[in-house]
Design an enzyme around this catalytic site. Structure first.
Site, mmCIF file in Angstrom:
data_model
loop_
_atom_site.group_PDB
_atom_site.id
_atom_site.type_symbol
_atom_site.label_atom_id
_atom_site.label_comp_id
_atom_site.label_asym_id
_atom_site.label_seq_id
_atom_site.Cartn_x
_atom_site.Cartn_y
_atom_site.Cartn_z
ATOM 1 N N GLU A 1 0.815 -1.216 0.000
ATOM 2 C CA GLU A 1 0.000 0.000 0.000
ATOM 3 C C GLU A 1 0.846 1.263 0.000
ATOM 4 O OE1 GLU A 1 -4.026 -1.488 2.225
ATOM 5 O OE2 GLU A 1 -2.406 -0.916 3.546
ATOM 6 N N CYS B 1 1.135 -2.319 15.948
ATOM 7 C CA CYS B 1 1.137 -2.037 14.508
ATOM 8 C C CYS B 1 0.467 -3.160 13.725
ATOM 9 C CB CYS B 1 2.581 -1.855 14.034
ATOM 10 S SG CYS B 1 2.716 -1.680 12.242
ATOM 11 N N CYS C 1 6.042 -4.975 16.052
ATOM 12 C CA CYS C 1 5.674 -4.005 17.075
ATOM 13 C C CYS C 1 4.217 -4.262 17.407
ATOM 14 C CB CYS C 1 5.900 -2.591 16.556
ATOM 15 S SG CYS C 1 7.587 -2.388 15.968
ATOM 16 N N CYS D 1 3.443 8.600 1.590
ATOM 17 C CA CYS D 1 3.949 7.618 2.543
ATOM 18 C C CYS D 1 4.209 6.327 1.763
ATOM 19 C CB CYS D 1 2.903 7.429 3.643
ATOM 20 S SG CYS D 1 3.397 6.257 4.897
ATOM 21 N N CYS E 1 -1.302 5.861 10.366
ATOM 22 C CA CYS E 1 -0.099 5.158 10.812
ATOM 23 C C CYS E 1 -0.449 3.820 11.427
ATOM 24 C CB CYS E 1 0.614 5.934 11.915
ATOM 25 S SG CYS E 1 1.159 7.541 11.443
ATOM 26 N N CYS F 1 6.261 -7.149 7.154
ATOM 27 C CA CYS F 1 7.391 -6.683 7.973
ATOM 28 C C CYS F 1 7.897 -7.853 8.795
ATOM 29 C CB CYS F 1 6.925 -5.546 8.890
ATOM 30 S SG CYS F 1 8.274 -4.738 9.775
HETATM 31 N N1 SAH Z 1 8.809 0.342 10.072
HETATM 32 C C1 SAH Z 1 9.172 1.697 10.207
HETATM 33 C C2 SAH Z 1 8.341 2.559 9.319
HETATM 34 C C3 SAH Z 1 6.860 2.606 9.694
HETATM 35 S S1 SAH Z 1 6.531 4.244 10.114
HETATM 36 C C4 SAH Z 1 9.095 2.111 11.653
HETATM 37 O O1 SAH Z 1 8.557 1.359 12.441
HETATM 38 O O2 SAH Z 1 9.608 3.169 11.989
HETATM 39 C C5 SAH Z 1 5.007 4.317 10.785
HETATM 40 C C6 SAH Z 1 4.989 4.912 12.199
HETATM 41 O O3 SAH Z 1 3.703 4.658 12.734
HETATM 42 C C7 SAH Z 1 5.986 4.240 13.120
HETATM 43 O O4 SAH Z 1 6.495 5.143 14.059
HETATM 44 C C8 SAH Z 1 5.110 3.230 13.786
HETATM 45 O O5 SAH Z 1 5.669 2.792 14.991
HETATM 46 C C9 SAH Z 1 3.833 3.993 13.960
HETATM 47 N N2 SAH Z 1 2.673 3.125 14.178
HETATM 48 C C10 SAH Z 1 2.551 1.809 13.926
HETATM 49 N N3 SAH Z 1 1.323 1.364 14.288
HETATM 50 C C11 SAH Z 1 0.648 2.416 14.777
HETATM 51 C C12 SAH Z 1 -0.687 2.595 15.254
HETATM 52 N N4 SAH Z 1 -1.543 1.594 15.308
HETATM 53 N N5 SAH Z 1 -1.046 3.844 15.635
HETATM 54 C C13 SAH Z 1 -0.192 4.880 15.554
HETATM 55 N N6 SAH Z 1 1.075 4.767 15.080
HETATM 56 C C14 SAH Z 1 1.493 3.557 14.705
HETATM 57 FE FE1 SF4 Z 2 7.298 -3.106 11.154
HETATM 58 FE FE2 SF4 Z 2 5.109 -1.838 12.019
HETATM 59 FE FE3 SF4 Z 2 7.189 -2.167 13.658
HETATM 60 FE FE4 SF4 Z 2 7.383 -0.454 11.629
HETATM 61 S S1 SF4 Z 2 5.982 -0.268 13.371
HETATM 62 S S2 SF4 Z 2 8.909 -1.997 12.245
HETATM 63 S S3 SF4 Z 2 6.134 -1.536 10.063
HETATM 64 S S4 SF4 Z 2 5.937 -3.812 12.782
#
Ligand code: SAH
Ligand code: SF4
Length: 417
Positions: A123, A150, A147, A136, A388, A143
Site C-alpha cells: 500500500e 502495529c 511491534c 507515505c 499510521c 514486515c
Molecule cells: N517500520 C518503520 C516505518 C513505519 S513508520 C518504523 O517502524 O519506523 C510508521 C509509524 O507509525 C511508526 O512510528 C510506527 O511505529 C507507527 N505506528 C505503527 N502502528 C501504529 C498505530 N496503530 N497507531 C499509531 N502509530 C502507529
Molecule cells: Fe514493522 Fe510496524 Fe514495527 Fe514499523 S511499526 S517496524 S512496520 S511492525
C-alpha cells in the site's frame, strides 16, 4: 491476536530477508527498466545490441523521459528515431505497479492498494496538507518485525520491494495527481527550472513510513531514493525525504552516509521493560545503543533534527514520569530532537487503546517545557485504514486461518531459539 504478534524472532541486519532480483522477471520476457540507474539501462541497451555510444545516449534520453516527463511508452519519446522506438518496446518496458484499489478519505487522504508483477500486494498513502503533500511509501510487503501496536506487524514478511517498486510508488502518485510537466514534449532541455521545483506541486515530501522496515531493505531503498533525489531523476531534495526506522542500529550510520535523508526513529517507550514489549527489536538493539546511534547520525543538527515518534498508548507509555524520562534521555545524548506524538490508531484485535486527549496534552506540555517540540499528530485517513500503523493488505485481512498458522510458526521458532 496479541500472542501471535509477540512471538516472532527478531532478526539482525545479517539475518536473511527474501531479496528478489533487482529486475523482476516478466512473463513476456521484456525487461522493466523502471528503478534502474542510468548506467545499468545503458549496459542493458548494449547487451541488446546497441554500440556503446548509442546505448549511452539512448539511456540518457529514455531516463529523462521516464523521470522528467512521466512517459512510460517508448512511442511518445519523440527525440528517439521512429524505427528505434518499436525496437526498444519489443525488449523493454517502463512499468508501473498495478493498482488494485484506490480509496479517498473524507479528509482528502488517498490510499492505493498496489500489486507487484509476481502478485504481492502493498500500500501507499498520500496525505495533502495546506502547505505540503506527503507520500507515505512502503519498503517491504509485510514486515519481519512485530511491534505490538502495529497492524503491519501482524503480517508475515513476504518480500522486500525492488527499487522499481519503490520508485514506482512515487511515479504512480505523480500520475494520479497529474504532476508531470505538460506541453513541448518534442524536445529535450526545453523545460524551465521551475518545472521541477516543489513550488505549486501537490507532492512535495516523501516519508518512508509505509509497510516494512526500510533499513532491512537497505540497498533497494538507497537505490530507489537515489533516483528520487537525482537531479536527472525525480529531483526531490533530500531535505524533503524522511526515513523512519524502528531502530536497526547497525544500519543507521550507513543510512546517513549513503542516503543522507532526514531520520525518524520509532522510539515509543523510555524504559527497557516497555520498549521490549511494544517494539521487540529493542531486545536486540537497546535504548541506550539506539540513542547513541542517533547522536552519531551523520548530518543531524539543530537545523535538521531527528524526529522521535511516540505512539500514545493508554496506561502503557503515557504517564508524566514517562514524559520527564523522555526529556532526560534526549538531553543526556544532546540530541537535536523533535518529538512527534501519534495518537494510537486502532485496528481490529489490537491489544491497546489510545491515551485520552487530556493525557496526550499533558504529556506534550511536559516535553515542551523541557525545551523540546512535541506536537500531536492529527490522525489522517482513519476512515479508510490509511493512518499510521493501519496498513495491511486486504488479502491478508481475510485469511484468518493463514494468520493463525503464521502465529503458530512464529511461536515455534521462538521456542526453538
Ligand atoms: N517500520 C518503520 C516505518 C513505519 S513508520 C518504523 O517502524 O519506523 C510508521 C509509524 O507509525 C511508526 O512510528 C510506527 O511505529 C507507527 N505506528 C505503527 N502502528 C501504529 C498505530 N496503530 N497507531 C499509531 N502509530 C502507529
Ligand atoms: Fe514493522 Fe510496524 Fe514495527 Fe514499523 S511499526 S517496524 S512496520 S511492525
Amino acid at each position: 491476536m496479541t500472542t501471535q504478534t509477540s512471538s516472532m524472532p527478531i532478526p539482525g541486519h545479517i539475518d536473511p530477508v527474501p531479496v528478489p532480483r533487482p529486475i523482476t522477471e516478466r512473463e513476456d520476457g521484456r525487461i522493466d527498466i523502471l528503478g534502474l540507474p542510468k548506467k545499468q539501462i545503458a549496459s542493458l541497451f548494449e547487451d541488446a545490441g546497441l554500440d556503446k555510444k548509442q546505448a549511452k545516449l539512448r539511456a540518457k534520453q529514455v531516463y529523462h523521459w521516464i523521470y522528467h516527463r512521466g512517459v512510460s511508452d517508448f512511442e511518445a519519446m519523440t527525440d528517439i528515431a521512429k524505427t528505434m522506438r518499436p525496437w526498444l518496446a519489443e525488449r523493454f518496458v517502463i512499468a508501473r505497479p498495478e493498482i488494485v484499489e484506490a480509496q479517498h478519505s473524507s479528509d482528502g487522504t488517498r490510499k492505493w492498494l498496489l500489486r507487484t508483477a509476481d502478485k504481492h500486494d502493498y500500500e501507499m498513502v498520500f496525505i495533502p496538507d495546506a502547505d505540503r503533500g506527503t507520500l507515505c511509501v512502503s519498503s517491504q510487503v509485510g514486515c519481519t518485525l512485530n511491534c505490538r501496536f502495529c497492524h503491519t506487524g501482524t503480517m508475515r514478511l513476504v518480500r522486500n520491494l525492488t527499487p522499481g517498486e519503490i520508485v514506482g510508488q512515487v511515479m504512480l502518485a505523480r500520475d494520479a495527481l497529474g504532476e508531470w510537466p505538460k506541453g513541448r514534449m518534442d524536445e529535450l532541455g526545453d523545460e524551465s527550472e521551475s518545472d521541477y521545483t516543489a513550488d505549486g506541486r501537490l507532492l512535495t515530501n516523501i516519508v518512508m513510513m509505509g509497510m516494512g522496515e526500510p533499513l532491512y531493505n537497505f540497498d533497494n531503498v538507497r537505490d530507489a531514493l537515489g533516483i528520487v533525489m537525482d537531479g536527472d531523476g525525480l529531483a526531490l531534495s533530500k531535505r524533503r525525504i524522511t526515513l523512519s526506522t524502528s531502530g536497526v542500529v547497525p544500519m543507521m550510520e550507513r543510512c546517513g552516509q549513503e542516503i543522507g535523508v532526514n531520520l525518524a526513529v520509532s522510539l515509543h517507550a523510555v524504559s527497557k521493560e516497555v520498549r521490549d514489549e511494544i517494539v521487540p527489536i529493542n531486545r536486540k538493539y537497546g535504548l541506550e545503543e539506539l540513542l547513541q546511534a542517533c547522536a552519531d547520525y551523520p548530518g543531524a543538527s539543530n537545523a535538521r533534527r531527528i524526529t522521535f515518534e511516540y505512539v500514545m498508548l493508554r496506561e502503557k507509555n503515557d504517564s508524566d514520569e514517562d514524559a520527564h524520562e523522555l526529556v532526560r534521555l534526549l538531553k543526556k545524548y544532546k540530541l537535536p530532537a523533535k518529538v512527534n506524538l501519534i495518537p494510537f490508531n486502532p485496528w481490529p484485535g489490537a491489544a491497546y487503546e489510545c491515551s485520552t486527549p487530556e493525557r496526550i496534552r499533558a504529556f506534550s506540555d511536559i516535553v515542551f517545557e523541557g525545551g523540546i517540540s512535541a506536537p500531536v499528530r492529527t490522525p489522517r485517513g482513519r476512515d479508510i485504514d490509511a493512518a499510521c500503523g493501519q496498513l495491511k493488505t486486504a488479502a491478508e485481512k481475510k485469511s484468518r486461518a493463514e494468520l493463525d498458522r503464521i502465529a503458530a510458526e512464529k511461536q515455534a521458532q521462538l521456542e526453538a531459539e
